[in-house]
Design an enzyme around this catalytic site. Structure first.
Site, PDB file in Angstrom:
ATOM      1  N   CYS A 102       7.679  23.305 -49.217  1.00 27.93           N
ATOM      2  CA  CYS A 102       8.045  23.868 -47.916  1.00 27.93           C
ATOM      3  C   CYS A 102       6.951  24.844 -47.446  1.00 27.93           C
ATOM      4  O   CYS A 102       5.820  24.439 -47.244  1.00 27.93           O
ATOM      5  CB  CYS A 102       9.435  24.503 -47.961  1.00 27.93           C
ATOM      6  SG  CYS A 102      10.092  24.814 -46.298  1.00 27.93           S
ATOM      7  N   HIS A 111      12.375  19.834 -48.973  1.00 28.60           N
ATOM      8  CA  HIS A 111      12.867  20.525 -50.170  1.00 28.60           C
ATOM      9  C   HIS A 111      13.308  19.494 -51.202  1.00 28.60           C
ATOM     10  O   HIS A 111      14.433  18.999 -51.129  1.00 28.60           O
ATOM     11  CB  HIS A 111      14.062  21.421 -49.808  1.00 28.60           C
ATOM     12  CG  HIS A 111      13.690  22.653 -49.068  1.00 28.60           C
ATOM     13  ND1 HIS A 111      13.330  23.830 -49.699  1.00 28.60           N
ATOM     14  CD2 HIS A 111      13.593  22.893 -47.736  1.00 28.60           C
ATOM     15  CE1 HIS A 111      13.041  24.745 -48.782  1.00 28.60           C
ATOM     16  NE2 HIS A 111      13.191  24.200 -47.584  1.00 28.60           N
ATOM     17  N   GLU A 169      14.222  19.972 -54.157  1.00 27.20           N
ATOM     18  CA  GLU A 169      15.332  20.514 -54.940  1.00 27.20           C
ATOM     19  C   GLU A 169      16.674  20.380 -54.213  1.00 27.20           C
ATOM     20  O   GLU A 169      17.730  20.578 -54.806  1.00 27.20           O
ATOM     21  CB  GLU A 169      15.057  21.979 -55.311  1.00 27.20           C
ATOM     22  CG  GLU A 169      15.242  23.003 -54.201  1.00 27.20           C
ATOM     23  CD  GLU A 169      14.114  23.083 -53.184  1.00 27.20           C
ATOM     24  OE1 GLU A 169      14.181  23.985 -52.329  1.00 27.20           O
ATOM     25  OE2 GLU A 169      13.171  22.264 -53.236  1.00 27.20           O
TER      26      GLU A 169
END
Length: 200
Positions: free
Chosen positions: A79, A182, A184
């Site tokens: 990011c 992202h 994650e």
């Protein structure tokens, strides 16, 4: 002997979400802002949230700029961490922040037309060139984004996304990789990408 995976503590990131995503993959992780720990890592993650200006101030205050510029092992920016890898960003009051300069490029405000900013939610990503980072991830896979600034598509673009305009969803230059989304927070596809990076 397991790999040494280090997340750089830039002071401006939600480090725990990246850490938990890696630990779910069975990878042990350390978080550090120490020069010798970062340089001795097998893989380095550079996370970031917030503004480029604040992030660069924090990185400079921790004396991490030269450390990050000297790394030779694989580094993944996530990011804002990806945006900090290029030379400069328009994300400041005067429209110019000097970034880390790990690769050429500049961050610009997204020209989203009638679409709302930030670009927030799931969107598809299309590879521009082959890379081990996207092994096992087909074109038009959905990843999760939250951002208002982006790097336009250029010669270092590894994968692109479309939101009012095409922009770089991933970058690659030498040992430096970056993703605008992202991983994650991107479910199985994100877990695959993190696994690919750890296995490089």
């Amino acid at each position: 002997m397991g790999q040494r995976i280090v997340i750089v503590n830039t002071g401006c990131a939600n480090i725990s979400s990246v850490r938990f995503a890696l630990e779910r993959l069975g990878v042990s992780v350390e978080v550090s802002s120490e020069d010798n720990v970062i340089k001795s890592a097998d893989k380095v993650f550079l996370p970031g949230v917030g503004s480029a200006f604040a992030a660069m101030q924090s990185i400079e205050a921790k004396n991490l700029t030269a450390t990050l510029q000297q790394l030779t092992q694989p580094v993944l920016g996530v990011c804002l961490g990806m945006q900090l890898m290029v030379e400069s960003s328009a994300e400041s009051r005067d429209g110019n922040v000097n970034c880390l300069g790990l690769m050429p490029g500049r961050v610009e405000r997204l020209k989203a037309g009638d679409l709302r900013l930030p670009h927030m939610g799931w969107n598809t990503v299309k590879a521009q060139s082959d890379s081990p980072l996207f092994t096992g991830i087909p074109d038009d896979t959905y990843f999760y984004f939250v951002h208002s600034f982006a790097v336009p598509v250029y010669e270092r673009t590894l994968a692109s996304c479309e939101y009012g305009q095409p922009f770089s969803a991933a970058l690659e230059y030498k040992n430096y990789f970056g993703v605008q989304f992202h991983p994650e927070r991107s479910g199985e596809a994100g877990a695959q990408l993190l696994t690919n990076f750890v296995n490089m």
